[in-house]
Motif scaffolding. Structure first.
Motif, PDB file in Angstrom:
ATOM      1  N   VAL A   1       0.854  -1.178   0.000  1.00  0.00           N
ATOM      2  CA  VAL A   1       0.000   0.000   0.000  1.00  0.00           C
ATOM      3  C   VAL A   1       0.894   1.234   0.000  1.00  0.00           C
ATOM      4  O   VAL A   1       1.907   1.273   0.703  1.00  0.00           O
ATOM      5  N   ALA A   2       0.503   2.233  -0.767  1.00  0.00           N
ATOM      6  CA  ALA A   2       1.242   3.491  -0.800  1.00  0.00           C
ATOM      7  C   ALA A   2       0.408   4.574  -0.125  1.00  0.00           C
ATOM      8  O   ALA A   2      -0.745   4.790  -0.486  1.00  0.00           O
ATOM      9  N   VAL A   3       0.997   5.218   0.865  1.00  0.00           N
ATOM     10  CA  VAL A   3       0.377   6.366   1.518  1.00  0.00           C
ATOM     11  C   VAL A   3       1.083   7.592   0.942  1.00  0.00           C
ATOM     12  O   VAL A   3       2.292   7.752   1.110  1.00  0.00           O
ATOM     13  N   ASN A   4       0.332   8.439   0.253  1.00  0.00           N
ATOM     14  CA  ASN A   4       0.924   9.549  -0.486  1.00  0.00           C
ATOM     15  C   ASN A   4       0.937  10.847   0.312  1.00  0.00           C
ATOM     16  O   ASN A   4      -0.010  11.165   1.029  1.00  0.00           O
ATOM     17  N   PHE A   5       2.021  11.588   0.142  1.00  0.00           N
ATOM     18  CA  PHE A   5       2.198  12.911   0.732  1.00  0.00           C
ATOM     19  C   PHE A   5       2.532  13.857  -0.405  1.00  0.00           C
ATOM     20  O   PHE A   5       3.469  13.626  -1.157  1.00  0.00           O
ATOM     21  N   GLY A   6       1.759  14.914  -0.531  1.00  0.00           N
ATOM     22  CA  GLY A   6       2.011  15.908  -1.558  1.00  0.00           C
ATOM     23  C   GLY A   6       2.510  17.197  -0.934  1.00  0.00           C
ATOM     24  O   GLY A   6       2.783  17.248   0.277  1.00  0.00           O
ATOM     25  N   PRO A   7       2.620  18.265  -1.714  1.00  0.00           N
ATOM     26  CA  PRO A   7       3.086  19.546  -1.177  1.00  0.00           C
ATOM     27  C   PRO A   7       2.183  20.105  -0.066  1.00  0.00           C
ATOM     28  O   PRO A   7       2.594  20.958   0.688  1.00  0.00           O
TER      29      PRO A   7
ATOM     30  N   GLU B 194      -2.133  13.054   2.002  1.00  0.00           N
ATOM     31  CA  GLU B 194      -3.239  13.195   1.066  1.00  0.00           C
ATOM     32  C   GLU B 194      -4.470  12.384   1.444  1.00  0.00           C
ATOM     33  O   GLU B 194      -5.575  12.739   1.062  1.00  0.00           O
ATOM     34  N   ASP B 195      -4.311  11.271   2.146  1.00  0.00           N
ATOM     35  CA  ASP B 195      -5.436  10.398   2.475  1.00  0.00           C
ATOM     36  C   ASP B 195      -5.496  10.109   3.968  1.00  0.00           C
ATOM     37  O   ASP B 195      -4.458   9.951   4.621  1.00  0.00           O
ATOM     38  N   PHE B 196      -6.706   9.986   4.476  1.00  0.00           N
ATOM     39  CA  PHE B 196      -6.919   9.494   5.833  1.00  0.00           C
ATOM     40  C   PHE B 196      -6.440   8.046   5.866  1.00  0.00           C
ATOM     41  O   PHE B 196      -6.675   7.282   4.927  1.00  0.00           O
ATOM     42  N   ALA B 197      -5.745   7.648   6.929  1.00  0.00           N
ATOM     43  CA  ALA B 197      -5.229   6.279   7.011  1.00  0.00           C
ATOM     44  C   ALA B 197      -5.300   5.760   8.441  1.00  0.00           C
ATOM     45  O   ALA B 197      -5.016   6.499   9.392  1.00  0.00           O
ATOM     46  N   VAL B 198      -5.682   4.491   8.568  1.00  0.00           N
ATOM     47  CA  VAL B 198      -5.678   3.796   9.851  1.00  0.00           C
ATOM     48  C   VAL B 198      -4.786   2.573   9.681  1.00  0.00           C
ATOM     49  O   VAL B 198      -4.996   1.757   8.776  1.00  0.00           O
ATOM     50  N   ILE B 199      -3.769   2.462  10.527  1.00  0.00           N
ATOM     51  CA  ILE B 199      -2.823   1.356  10.450  1.00  0.00           C
ATOM     52  C   ILE B 199      -2.862   0.603  11.773  1.00  0.00           C
ATOM     53  O   ILE B 199      -2.687   1.207  12.843  1.00  0.00           O
ATOM     54  N   HIS B 200      -3.092  -0.709  11.698  1.00  0.00           N
ATOM     55  CA  HIS B 200      -3.154  -1.537  12.895  1.00  0.00           C
ATOM     56  C   HIS B 200      -1.877  -2.358  13.014  1.00  0.00           C
ATOM     57  O   HIS B 200      -1.547  -3.132  12.111  1.00  0.00           O
ATOM     58  N   LEU B 201      -1.175  -2.161  14.132  1.00  0.00           N
ATOM     59  CA  LEU B 201       0.030  -2.919  14.420  1.00  0.00           C
ATOM     60  C   LEU B 201      -0.299  -4.023  15.415  1.00  0.00           C
ATOM     61  O   LEU B 201      -1.094  -3.819  16.336  1.00  0.00           O
ATOM     62  N   LYS B 202       0.344  -5.173  15.240  1.00  0.00           N
ATOM     63  CA  LYS B 202       0.074  -6.326  16.100  1.00  0.00           C
ATOM     64  C   LYS B 202       1.379  -6.858  16.669  1.00  0.00           C
ATOM     65  O   LYS B 202       2.355  -7.028  15.944  1.00  0.00           O
ATOM     66  N   GLY B 203       1.362  -7.138  17.979  1.00  0.00           N
ATOM     67  CA  GLY B 203       2.504  -7.740  18.638  1.00  0.00           C
ATOM     68  C   GLY B 203       2.379  -9.254  18.643  1.00  0.00           C
ATOM     69  O   GLY B 203       1.391  -9.823  18.175  1.00  0.00           O
ATOM     70  N   SER B 204       3.362  -9.919  19.191  1.00  0.00           N
ATOM     71  CA  SER B 204       3.366 -11.380  19.172  1.00  0.00           C
ATOM     72  C   SER B 204       2.340 -11.991  20.118  1.00  0.00           C
ATOM     73  O   SER B 204       2.003 -13.155  19.999  1.00  0.00           O
ATOM     74  N   ARG B 205       1.829 -11.244  21.043  1.00  0.00           N
ATOM     75  CA  ARG B 205       0.843 -11.776  21.997  1.00  0.00           C
ATOM     76  C   ARG B 205      -0.566 -11.277  21.684  1.00  0.00           C
ATOM     77  O   ARG B 205      -1.376 -11.079  22.574  1.00  0.00           O
ATOM     78  N   ASP B 206      -0.863 -11.070  20.417  1.00  0.00           N
ATOM     79  CA  ASP B 206      -2.168 -10.584  19.968  1.00  0.00           C
ATOM     80  C   ASP B 206      -2.554  -9.239  20.566  1.00  0.00           C
ATOM     81  O   ASP B 206      -3.732  -8.930  20.695  1.00  0.00           O
ATOM     82  N   SER B 207      -1.572  -8.449  20.967  1.00  0.00           N
ATOM     83  CA  SER B 207      -1.853  -7.089  21.421  1.00  0.00           C
ATOM     84  C   SER B 207      -1.770  -6.170  20.205  1.00  0.00           C
ATOM     85  O   SER B 207      -1.060  -6.452  19.246  1.00  0.00           O
ATOM     86  N   HIS B 208      -2.508  -5.082  20.253  1.00  0.00           N
ATOM     87  CA  HIS B 208      -2.605  -4.184  19.104  1.00  0.00           C
ATOM     88  C   HIS B 208      -2.388  -2.729  19.508  1.00  0.00           C
ATOM     89  O   HIS B 208      -2.656  -2.352  20.636  1.00  0.00           O
TER      90      HIS B 208
END
Length: 168
Positions: free
Chosen positions: A121-127, A131-145
């Motif tokens: 996925v490309a999240v774009n940044f312009g001048p 440019e876009d709203f984005a939600v990113i979910h990170l996950k650890g090894s113990r199912d924590s987020h």
């Protein structure tokens, strides 16, 4: 007759001290953060800092940038866009590792693309910044987020513990 008492601790005194130390350890160790939780929190903060910095740099340099997120092999990279072509930026901030070992990008949500769980996925940044709203979910090894939410209107990036669904 001389009373000859040698210095030292009795067995009972040593047993009492060990019992006290064991009790303190049982109370304190469960409250200490695990390294997985620390790595997850640090990775979420590093990702948020990268998004903020990239947005600010795009605005000040009046250039386009792209945050490439590969959900399959868990790599993130910031690329500078010059005349529609990708090139590397010499900024040392972009060459550092964003995610700690064992931390994965579980999924991303971008309104124009929907929810993405695999691929790149490309999240774009312009001048004007992000440019876009984005939600990113990170996950650890113990199912924590942790959830990292980036808002294009004001450049704000929010880091929250847990898996949070958010709308623009």
């Amino acid at each position: 007759m001389q009373n000859c008492r040698s210095g030292g601790f009795t067995l009972i005194e040593l047993a009492v001290v060990l019992a006290i130390l064991a009790t303190v350890a049982l109370l304190v160790f469960p409250r200490l953060p695990s390294t997985d939780a620390t790595n997850l929190r640090g990775s979420a903060r590093a990702l948020a800092a990268t998004i903020r910095y990239t947005g600010d740099k795009a605005i000040t340099a009046k250039s386009a940038y792209r945050l490439r997120v590969n959900l399959t092999d868990n790599r993130l990279a910031v690329i500078k866009m010059v005349n529609g072509e990708e090139s590397t930026d010499s900024d040392p901030f972009f060459s550092r590792q964003i995610l700690a070992d064992g931390i994965n990008v579980e999924d991303m949500t971008i309104p124009r693309l929907g929810k993405i769980t695999a691929g790149e996925v490309a999240v774009n940044f312009g001048p004007g910044g992000l440019e876009d709203f984005a939600v990113i979910h990170l996950k650890g090894s113990r199912d924590s987020h942790f959830t990292v939410t980036a808002y294009p209107q004001n450049g704000k990036v929010k880091v929250e513990e847990g898996y949070r669904e958010a709308g623009p």
